[in-house]
Write an enzyme that holds these catalytic residues in place. Structure first.
Site, PDB file in Angstrom:
ATOM      1  N   CYS A 273      20.658 -19.201 -80.154  1.00  0.00           N
ATOM      2  CA  CYS A 273      19.531 -18.484 -79.544  1.00  0.00           C
ATOM      3  C   CYS A 273      18.400 -19.415 -79.108  1.00  0.00           C
ATOM      4  CB  CYS A 273      19.003 -17.427 -80.512  1.00  0.00           C
ATOM      5  SG  CYS A 273      18.600 -18.072 -82.159  1.00  0.00           S
TER       6      CYS A 273
ATOM      7  N   HIS B  75      11.642 -15.423 -80.669  1.00  0.00           N
ATOM      8  CA  HIS B  75      11.403 -16.817 -81.057  1.00  0.00           C
ATOM      9  C   HIS B  75      10.423 -17.469 -80.078  1.00  0.00           C
ATOM     10  CE1 HIS B  75      14.487 -16.325 -83.902  1.00  0.00           C
ATOM     11  NE2 HIS B  75      15.448 -17.080 -83.402  1.00  0.00           N
TER      12      HIS B  75
END
Length: 336
Positions: A128, A241
């Site tokens: 990710c 994130h």
């Protein structure tokens, strides 16, 4: 088109269902698979109810076109041949196959054509943190090759799946109630804390997560000389994130040129008005498709350096959406 999801009950599996519906993915039939514990659970997709089947070594994947797998590396390795033996394309969200030479590692905005050459019928979805970083790096790399990148990540609880998010919520509840918070999913209490430790430590002092960014970036961007040094930190954010990135390019790039490159970049949204307190934040990126970039500025220590801030939803673009976009790329190029 017959589509299957392996790991349907997990956080990414559930996101697959949402993303496939949001993207109006051409799904004539849907199959859901999970562990023995998940078998029998029911989920709704496009107003129709589907039941999770236990993943077994049988002929369940016969006549399936695309399989989205997010059940962990060990499961992917064990069941890859079962999933692909009748011709299904397996788009795997685990770390099982990412660095294997004959399996493409794909972010469609960066190296979509790599997905068209999958001799084992397996395409790997990157980590990710790597995904959102390379979407941003691509925009700069296209106007001047990047020589090296330094990145500090601020990774949400969602990176540890549904149990990670649940633990963060429960820790806040426990602390508010004056109780000792339970720590199971993370190395330490995450609530009101930062943990500079994601995945296991390697012999060189970096974590496996940090080394994933080093190796995967080179493969995705076809840039073996592009070095990446990462520091990955878990933060008490629920979802999305963030990354502080510094790059050194072959020639100096002005802030204006960089900002224009980001604006033209695929999958990117520029939010860069610091004078108006407008910059990307996980609070606003959660649940959204693009990668957001802001705080674009020159590196004061390097004439050829740039610094910028990137935020993206880890479960969406960092996992399920990227995999679905790979499938869309295959369909658009008549490979699925």
């Amino acid at each position: 088109m017959r589509v299957a999801i392996v790991g349907a009950s997990g956080a990414v599996g559930q996101e697959f269902l949402r993303v496939l519906e949001e993207q109006n993915f051409p799904t004539d039939d849907l199959l859901l698979f999970g562990s023995k514990r998940s078998a029998g659970k029911k989920y709704t997709f496009k107003d129709k109810e589907y039941t999770v089947k236990e993943l077994c070594h049988n002929d369940d994947f016969k006549d399936v076109d695309i399989v989205f797998a997010s059940a962990g590396a060990s499961t992917s390795k064990e069941f890859a041949s079962t999933i692909t033996k009748y011709g299904a394309i397996m788009i795997d969200n685990s770390s099982a196959f990412r660095m294997e030479d004959d399996i493409p590692l794909v972010v469609p905005e960066v190296n979509g054509d790599d997905a068209l050459h999958a001799p084992r019928n397996i395409i790997a979805n990157p980590n990710c943190t790597t995904i959102q970083m390379v979407v941003a790096l691509k925009a700069i790399h296209d106007i001047s090759p990047i020589k090296r990148a330094h990145v500090a990540t601020y990774q949400a609880a969602s990176g540890a799946g549904a149990l990670g998010m649940e633990e963060l919520v429960q820790q806040h509840r426990d602390i508010a109630a004056g109780k000792e918070p339970v720590v199971e999913k993370f190395a330490y209490q995450l609530a009101y804390n930062l943990i500079p430790h994601i995945d296991v430590f390697m012999d060189n002092g970096y974590t496996k997560e940090e080394m994933k960014m080093y190796h995967e970036t080179k493969k995705i961007m076809h840039a073996p000389d592009l070095d990446v040094s990462a520091m990955c930190v878990r933060v008490p954010v629920m979802r999305a994130h963030s990354e502080a990135i510094w790059v050194e390019t072959e020639r100096p790039i002005s802030v204006e040129e960089a900002r224009e490159a980001f604006r033209k970049g695929k999958g990117l949204v520029v939010t860069d008005e610091p004078e108006n307190k407008k910059y990307p934040m996980p609070l606003f990126a959660a649940g959204c498709d693009p990668v957001y970039v802001g705080r674009i500025r020159k590196d004061l220590t390097n004439e050829c350096g740039l610094s910028f801030w990137v935020v993206g939803d880890q479960i969406k673009k960092g996992a399920a959406l990227n995999a679905v976009q790979i499938a869309q790329y295959l369909i658009n190029n008549k490979k699925a």
